[in-house]
Design a protein around this motif. Structure first.
Motif, PDB file in Angstrom:
ATOM      1  N   TRP A 204       0.822  -1.210   0.000  1.00  0.00           N
ATOM      2  CA  TRP A 204       0.000   0.000   0.000  1.00  0.00           C
ATOM      3  C   TRP A 204       0.855   1.258   0.000  1.00  0.00           C
ATOM      4  CZ3 TRP A 204      -3.998  -1.572  -2.002  1.00  0.00           C
ATOM      5  CH2 TRP A 204      -4.666  -2.733  -1.600  1.00  0.00           C
ATOM      6  N   ARG A 205       2.008   1.208   0.627  1.00  0.00           N
ATOM      7  CA  ARG A 205       2.906   2.364   0.582  1.00  0.00           C
ATOM      8  C   ARG A 205       3.332   2.650  -0.851  1.00  0.00           C
ATOM      9  NH1 ARG A 205       7.361   0.367   4.421  1.00  0.00           N
ATOM     10  NH2 ARG A 205       8.494   2.157   3.520  1.00  0.00           N
ATOM     11  N   ASP A 206       3.578   1.597  -1.607  1.00  0.00           N
ATOM     12  CA  ASP A 206       3.955   1.774  -3.012  1.00  0.00           C
ATOM     13  C   ASP A 206       2.785   2.298  -3.837  1.00  0.00           C
ATOM     14  OD1 ASP A 206       6.499   0.885  -2.465  1.00  0.00           O
ATOM     15  OD2 ASP A 206       6.133  -1.173  -3.151  1.00  0.00           O
ATOM     16  N   VAL A 213       9.533   8.246   4.401  1.00  0.00           N
ATOM     17  CA  VAL A 213       9.516   9.053   5.619  1.00  0.00           C
ATOM     18  C   VAL A 213       8.413   8.565   6.559  1.00  0.00           C
ATOM     19  CG1 VAL A 213       9.188  11.353   6.585  1.00  0.00           C
ATOM     20  CG2 VAL A 213      10.456  11.052   4.447  1.00  0.00           C
ATOM     21  N   VAL A 214       8.778   8.206   7.771  1.00  0.00           N
ATOM     22  CA  VAL A 214       7.806   7.837   8.799  1.00  0.00           C
ATOM     23  C   VAL A 214       7.355   9.110   9.500  1.00  0.00           C
ATOM     24  CG1 VAL A 214       7.465   6.608  10.974  1.00  0.00           C
ATOM     25  CG2 VAL A 214       8.788   5.539   9.130  1.00  0.00           C
ATOM     26  N   THR A 215       6.067   9.364   9.466  1.00  0.00           N
ATOM     27  CA  THR A 215       5.558  10.615  10.021  1.00  0.00           C
ATOM     28  C   THR A 215       5.095  10.485  11.468  1.00  0.00           C
ATOM     29  OG1 THR A 215       3.383  10.142   9.057  1.00  0.00           O
ATOM     30  CG2 THR A 215       4.887  11.517   7.772  1.00  0.00           C
ATOM     31  N   ASP A 216       4.941   9.261  11.954  1.00  0.00           N
ATOM     32  CA  ASP A 216       4.513   9.086  13.346  1.00  0.00           C
ATOM     33  C   ASP A 216       4.867   7.678  13.805  1.00  0.00           C
ATOM     34  OD1 ASP A 216       3.416   9.529  15.831  1.00  0.00           O
ATOM     35  OD2 ASP A 216       1.347   9.236  15.200  1.00  0.00           O
ATOM     36  N   THR A 231       3.268   2.627  13.450  1.00  0.00           N
ATOM     37  CA  THR A 231       4.123   3.321  12.491  1.00  0.00           C
ATOM     38  C   THR A 231       3.212   3.867  11.409  1.00  0.00           C
ATOM     39  OG1 THR A 231       5.940   1.775  12.922  1.00  0.00           O
ATOM     40  CG2 THR A 231       6.101   3.153  10.944  1.00  0.00           C
ATOM     41  N   GLU A 232       3.361   5.150  11.106  1.00  0.00           N
ATOM     42  CA  GLU A 232       2.472   5.807  10.140  1.00  0.00           C
ATOM     43  C   GLU A 232       3.290   6.527   9.069  1.00  0.00           C
ATOM     44  OE1 GLU A 232      -0.126   9.665  10.746  1.00  0.00           O
ATOM     45  OE2 GLU A 232      -1.158   7.915  11.595  1.00  0.00           O
ATOM     46  N   TRP A 233       2.855   6.328   7.826  1.00  0.00           N
ATOM     47  CA  TRP A 233       3.432   7.036   6.701  1.00  0.00           C
ATOM     48  C   TRP A 233       2.369   8.005   6.179  1.00  0.00           C
ATOM     49  CZ3 TRP A 233       3.942   1.959   7.865  1.00  0.00           C
ATOM     50  CH2 TRP A 233       5.239   1.456   8.016  1.00  0.00           C
ATOM     51  N   GLY A 234       2.507   9.253   6.496  1.00  0.00           N
ATOM     52  CA  GLY A 234       1.511  10.250   6.112  1.00  0.00           C
ATOM     53  C   GLY A 234       1.920  11.086   4.919  1.00  0.00           C
ATOM     54  N   ASP A 235       3.147  10.877   4.456  1.00  0.00           N
ATOM     55  CA  ASP A 235       3.654  11.649   3.324  1.00  0.00           C
ATOM     56  C   ASP A 235       3.379  10.888   2.028  1.00  0.00           C
ATOM     57  OD1 ASP A 235       4.890  13.545   1.828  1.00  0.00           O
ATOM     58  OD2 ASP A 235       6.944  12.956   2.355  1.00  0.00           O
ATOM     59  N   CYS A 236       2.091  10.690   1.736  1.00  0.00           N
ATOM     60  CA  CYS A 236       1.669   9.914   0.576  1.00  0.00           C
ATOM     61  C   CYS A 236       0.936  10.810  -0.415  1.00  0.00           C
ATOM     62  CB  CYS A 236       0.748   8.761   1.011  1.00  0.00           C
ATOM     63  SG  CYS A 236       1.440   7.706   2.309  1.00  0.00           S
ATOM     64  N   ALA A 237       0.701  10.304  -1.590  1.00  0.00           N
ATOM     65  CA  ALA A 237       0.059  11.098  -2.633  1.00  0.00           C
ATOM     66  C   ALA A 237      -1.367  11.477  -2.237  1.00  0.00           C
ATOM     67  CB  ALA A 237       0.044  10.322  -3.951  1.00  0.00           C
ATOM     68  N   GLY A 239      -2.672  13.301  -0.063  1.00  0.00           N
ATOM     69  CA  GLY A 239      -3.035  13.416   1.339  1.00  0.00           C
ATOM     70  C   GLY A 239      -3.447  12.124   2.021  1.00  0.00           C
ATOM     71  N   THR A 240      -3.193  10.974   1.396  1.00  0.00           N
ATOM     72  CA  THR A 240      -3.536   9.696   2.005  1.00  0.00           C
ATOM     73  C   THR A 240      -2.448   9.264   2.983  1.00  0.00           C
ATOM     74  OG1 THR A 240      -2.499   8.462   0.201  1.00  0.00           O
ATOM     75  CG2 THR A 240      -4.838   8.986  -0.025  1.00  0.00           C
ATOM     76  N   LYS A 241      -2.689   8.158   3.683  1.00  0.00           N
ATOM     77  CA  LYS A 241      -1.670   7.641   4.585  1.00  0.00           C
ATOM     78  C   LYS A 241      -1.827   6.138   4.766  1.00  0.00           C
ATOM     79  CE  LYS A 241      -4.080   8.651   8.966  1.00  0.00           C
ATOM     80  NZ  LYS A 241      -3.984   9.410  10.229  1.00  0.00           N
ATOM     81  N   VAL A 242      -0.767   5.533   5.279  1.00  0.00           N
ATOM     82  CA  VAL A 242      -0.726   4.096   5.565  1.00  0.00           C
ATOM     83  C   VAL A 242      -0.300   3.930   7.014  1.00  0.00           C
ATOM     84  CG1 VAL A 242       0.387   1.901   5.024  1.00  0.00           C
ATOM     85  CG2 VAL A 242      -0.195   3.479   3.173  1.00  0.00           C
ATOM     86  N   THR A 243      -0.996   3.051   7.734  1.00  0.00           N
ATOM     87  CA  THR A 243      -0.732   2.856   9.158  1.00  0.00           C
ATOM     88  C   THR A 243      -0.542   1.379   9.458  1.00  0.00           C
ATOM     89  OG1 THR A 243      -2.094   4.782   9.717  1.00  0.00           O
ATOM     90  CG2 THR A 243      -1.632   3.227  11.485  1.00  0.00           C
ATOM     91  N   LEU A 244       0.477   1.065  10.241  1.00  0.00           N
ATOM     92  CA  LEU A 244       0.729  -0.307  10.685  1.00  0.00           C
ATOM     93  C   LEU A 244       0.817  -0.336  12.200  1.00  0.00           C
ATOM     94  CD1 LEU A 244       1.508  -3.304  10.153  1.00  0.00           C
ATOM     95  CD2 LEU A 244       3.904  -2.536  10.062  1.00  0.00           C
TER      96      LEU A 244
END
Length: 273
Positions: A204-206, A213-216, A231-237, A239-244
């Motif tokens: 999903w990050r891809d 960049v991990v934002t949180d 672990t959150e990746w908020g720097d996605c296209a 304005g979306t994000k991925v959370t684990l």
């Protein structure tokens, strides 16, 4: 515009009386809604007024279970019914799912279930969520991978089960959230090639265009005996994000996890249960 969104517009055009709480007389909880030769279960939220549009969580049951379990499960329906969310639990054929390959009959079944729900209930088309546990989580991932945009999936909430991280998805959800136990001995934690613990959501990050960049990163819990590391990746296209979220336990639905995700997605103050 795709057929599904045309159907959404049609449902919104219907008078409220045509979509009122008559569904309780035909299908509710352990009495399934029949859809051709398949079926699904429904649990309405507490205090629903019978007319207001509702967010929808479609939750796929685990192996050798049926949709009758999620609609009465404290960690699933206990979360949705307190948050104004309509819970939908499809029934898999022979109590399992066909989800290892793209565009199976079960994927189309999920699309058909959503269309049928929209014909029965007033729903909020901007808050459609997919979820599942174990094999059901793999099924939710599969549906998001094949039809996430067509179904306008706001977020995927996966629990202890994924498809291959090298999958070439045709579509994707707007947001992806996943939880997995490091000691899961049913569907093993999907470590990366070098043992990376952030690998379970690399697909999903891809697909959502996230950077590295991990934002949180933080620990959190809703019960004293279980701590999750986020672990959150908020720097996605767009304005979306991925959370684990990971924890030290095994193969289960963590207490309060679904409720916490819905609270965050719906801009509610996090509560438990």
């Amino acid at each position: 515009m795709r057929f599904l969104f045309c159907l959404i517009a049609l449902c919104w055009a219907l008078p409220a009386a045509a979509m009122g709480p008559w569904q309780r007389d035909t299908c509710h909880l352990d009495v399934p809604c029949v859809l051709d030769d398949r079926s699904y279960h429904v649990k309405e939220p507490d205090d629903w007024d019978g007319t207001s549009p509702m967010p929808v969580l479609i939750h796929f049951h685990g192996w050798q279970r049926t949709g009758a379990l999620p609609v009465q499960h404290q960690r699933i329906s206990g979360a949705t019914r307190r948050r104004g969310v309509l819970l939908i639990a499809p029934n898999g054929i022979r109590k399992t799912w066909d989800m290892w390959y793209p565009e199976t009959d079960d994927v189309q079944f999920a699309v058909d279930v959503l269309a049928d729900v929209m014909a029965r209930y007033p729903i909020d088309p901007d808050n459609i969520f997919l979820s599942g546990y174990s094999y059901g989580s793999i099924m939710a991932w599969r549906v998001a991978c094949d039809r996430g945009q067509e179904m306008n999936v706001r977020a995927l909430l996966g629990i202890s089960g994924t498809i291959s991280q090298s999958e070439d998805c045709a579509q994707f959800p707007q947001e992806a959230r996943h939880v997995h136990g490091l000691k899961d001995n049913v569907l093993d934690f999907p470590y990366g090639p070098q043992g990376e613990t952030d690998y379970p959501v690399s697909l999903w990050r891809d697909h959502l265009g996230c950077t590295d960049v991990v934002t949180d990163t933080r620990d959190w819990s809703v019960v004293d005996f279980l701590t999750l590391t986020r672990t959150e990746w908020g720097d996605c296209a767009e304005g979306t994000k991925v959370t684990l979220d990971i924890h030290s336990g095994g193969h289960f639905i963590p207490h309060g996890w679904i409720g916490r995700q819905l609270d965050e997605l719906l801009d509610r103050r996090p509560t438990y249960p």
